[in-house]
Design a protein around this motif. Structure first.
Motif, PDB file in Angstrom:
ATOM      1  N   GLU A  77       0.862  -1.169   0.000  1.00 27.63           N
ATOM      2  CA  GLU A  77       0.000   0.000   0.000  1.00 27.63           C
ATOM      3  C   GLU A  77       0.903   1.224   0.000  1.00 27.63           C
ATOM      4  OE1 GLU A  77      -2.860  -1.023  -0.439  1.00 27.63           O
ATOM      5  OE2 GLU A  77      -2.825  -3.022   0.442  1.00 27.63           O
ATOM      6  N   ILE A 122       1.311   5.423   1.263  1.00 25.63           N
ATOM      7  CA  ILE A 122       0.842   6.549   2.046  1.00 25.63           C
ATOM      8  C   ILE A 122       1.193   7.835   1.310  1.00 25.63           C
ATOM      9  CG2 ILE A 122       2.979   6.561   3.413  1.00 25.63           C
ATOM     10  CD1 ILE A 122       1.337   7.677   5.730  1.00 25.63           C
ATOM     11  N   HIS A 123       0.266   8.779   1.294  1.00 27.12           N
ATOM     12  CA  HIS A 123       0.472  10.045   0.603  1.00 27.12           C
ATOM     13  C   HIS A 123       1.471  10.906   1.369  1.00 27.12           C
ATOM     14  CE1 HIS A 123      -0.423  13.862  -1.359  1.00 27.12           C
ATOM     15  NE2 HIS A 123      -1.099  13.192  -2.280  1.00 27.12           N
ATOM     16  N   THR A 169       3.098  12.439   5.858  1.00 29.47           N
ATOM     17  CA  THR A 169       4.365  11.986   6.421  1.00 29.47           C
ATOM     18  C   THR A 169       5.156  13.193   6.903  1.00 29.47           C
ATOM     19  OG1 THR A 169       5.550  12.089   4.309  1.00 29.47           O
ATOM     20  CG2 THR A 169       4.426  10.017   4.851  1.00 29.47           C
ATOM     21  N   GLY A 200       5.904  10.532  -0.022  1.00 28.31           N
ATOM     22  CA  GLY A 200       5.097   9.327   0.036  1.00 28.31           C
ATOM     23  C   GLY A 200       5.983   8.099   0.153  1.00 28.31           C
ATOM     24  N   ASN A 226     -11.231   1.541   5.264  1.00 29.38           N
ATOM     25  CA  ASN A 226     -10.080   2.397   5.010  1.00 29.38           C
ATOM     26  C   ASN A 226     -10.522   3.732   4.429  1.00 29.38           C
ATOM     27  OD1 ASN A 226      -8.114   0.359   5.747  1.00 29.38           O
ATOM     28  ND2 ASN A 226      -8.807  -0.696   3.914  1.00 29.38           N
ATOM     29  N   MET A 261      -5.219   3.515   3.239  1.00 28.82           N
ATOM     30  CA  MET A 261      -4.375   4.414   4.016  1.00 28.82           C
ATOM     31  C   MET A 261      -4.814   4.402   5.480  1.00 28.82           C
ATOM     32  SD  MET A 261      -3.345   8.339   3.142  1.00 28.82           S
ATOM     33  CE  MET A 261      -4.798   8.988   3.963  1.00 28.82           C
ATOM     34  N   THR A 272      -0.923   6.660   9.165  1.00 25.63           N
ATOM     35  CA  THR A 272      -0.426   7.982   8.795  1.00 25.63           C
ATOM     36  C   THR A 272       0.615   8.410   9.821  1.00 25.63           C
ATOM     37  OG1 THR A 272      -2.062   9.233  10.075  1.00 25.63           O
ATOM     38  CG2 THR A 272      -2.695   8.594   7.841  1.00 25.63           C
ATOM     39  N   TRP A 283       4.139   7.292  14.291  1.00 31.59           N
ATOM     40  CA  TRP A 283       3.098   6.893  13.349  1.00 31.59           C
ATOM     41  C   TRP A 283       1.800   6.641  14.097  1.00 31.59           C
ATOM     42  CZ3 TRP A 283       3.753   6.870   8.111  1.00 31.59           C
ATOM     43  CH2 TRP A 283       5.077   7.062   7.667  1.00 31.59           C
TER      44      TRP A 283
END
Length: 293
Positions: A37, A39-40, A44, A49, A92, A110, A113, A123
């Motif tokens: 997967e 993460i945008h 972060t 990403g 999700n 996602m 995050t 996280w």
């Protein structure tokens, strides 16, 4: 002339047959993982990403993060309750950036995050809490150190709930679209909208559809009206008191803790307007109104 074209074609075919077919080799092979997967970068700490994957090993959930060479550079662990009280990989979020028009469906999964709810290095992930009937009754945002950052009432017992993360200018919102359904009645949808303040590490509910509804609002005599309550309103139970336009009590119904649907009969009601009030220890909690024809 035909011989010339035929000869040229043969030359081209000969050149093509002599060209070596390139064999592609993977830059990395990940063993033991079902899928990656992503993460945008908006969520972060460094703004980049990255791919990740979640797995369960024995009684532990693990999330592995990968660098651009697809090497694992960080792993966080989440103890899994033996009673399966918690579920980590639930509905999700659907991500929407209003200004750019970018959308990421729930297939991006996602559920983890880093800076959605605060600006620290830790996280955070979505965790659902089950009730005694194995329905998801609460949604928690949990830091990797086990701290619960925020909790939300959540009804996901039949897959009819969804999460949306919305970026709109400088603001970030979490929208929980939920539904209730009484036997024999149509499903009723409602949305709770929360404003996320990363700097203050807080989540504030700013809007929602009514927490208490009576369906149908225009009822026949000698029929049943279904009073629906959201999970937060119903968590402590109470009593429904039905009064007519003159304030006289014409009916009462006990509401158990967590009961989100209460049937109310109109067989003792004449034509007119009636208030249905949820009380807890004598104090008004919510109110709805019906009209009996």
């Amino acid at each position: 002339m035909k011989k010339f074209y035929l000869g040229a074609l043969c030359c081209l075919l000969a050149m093509g047959s002599s060209a070596q077919i390139q064999t592609m080799e993977p830059i990395a092979t990940l063993n033991g993982f079902f899928s990656l997967e992503f993460i945008h970068g908006k969520f972060t700490k460094n703004g980049e990403g990255m791919p990740f994957t979640g797995v369960k090993e024995g009684n532990i959930y693990k999330i592995h993060f990968f660098d651009k060479a697809f090497n694992i550079f960080k792993t966080i662990e989440m103890p899994a309750a033996e009673s399966d009280e918690y579920i980590y990989f639930l509905e999700n979020p659907y991500f929407i950036d209003v200004e750019s028009g970018a959308e990421f469906s729930d297939y991006s999964e996602m559920y983890v995050t880093q800076t959605l709810f605060n600006n620290d290095e830790k996280w955070e992930f979505f965790r659902g809490k089950r009730d005694k009937d194995w329905n998801i009754s609460e949604l928690d945002i949990v830091s990797e150190d086990g701290t619960i950052i925020a909790s939300f009432p959540y009804i996901g017992h039949d897959g009819e709930a969804e999460l949306q993360i919305v970026l709109w200018g400088e603001n970030t919102y979490l929208i929980i679209n939920n539904s209730t359904k009484a036997p024999g009645e149509d499903r009723v949808w409602y949305s709770d909208i929360y404003l996320i303040d990363r700097e203050a590490n807080s989540v504030k509910k700013i809007a929602s559809t009514p927490a208490m509804r009576a369906i149908p609002a225009l009822a026949e005599r000698n029929s049943t009206v279904n009073v629906t309550l959201d999970a937060e309103t119903a968590k402590n139970g109470g009593e429904l008191i039905i009064t007519d336009s003159n304030g006289r009590t014409v009916g009462r119904s006990y509401v158990e803790a967590g009961q989100t649907s209460v049937p109310v009969t109109t067989d003792r009601m004449g034509s007119g307007v009636y208030n249905i009030t949820l009380t807890e220890k004598g104090q008004k909690v919510e109110n709805a109104r019906i009209i009996v024809k």
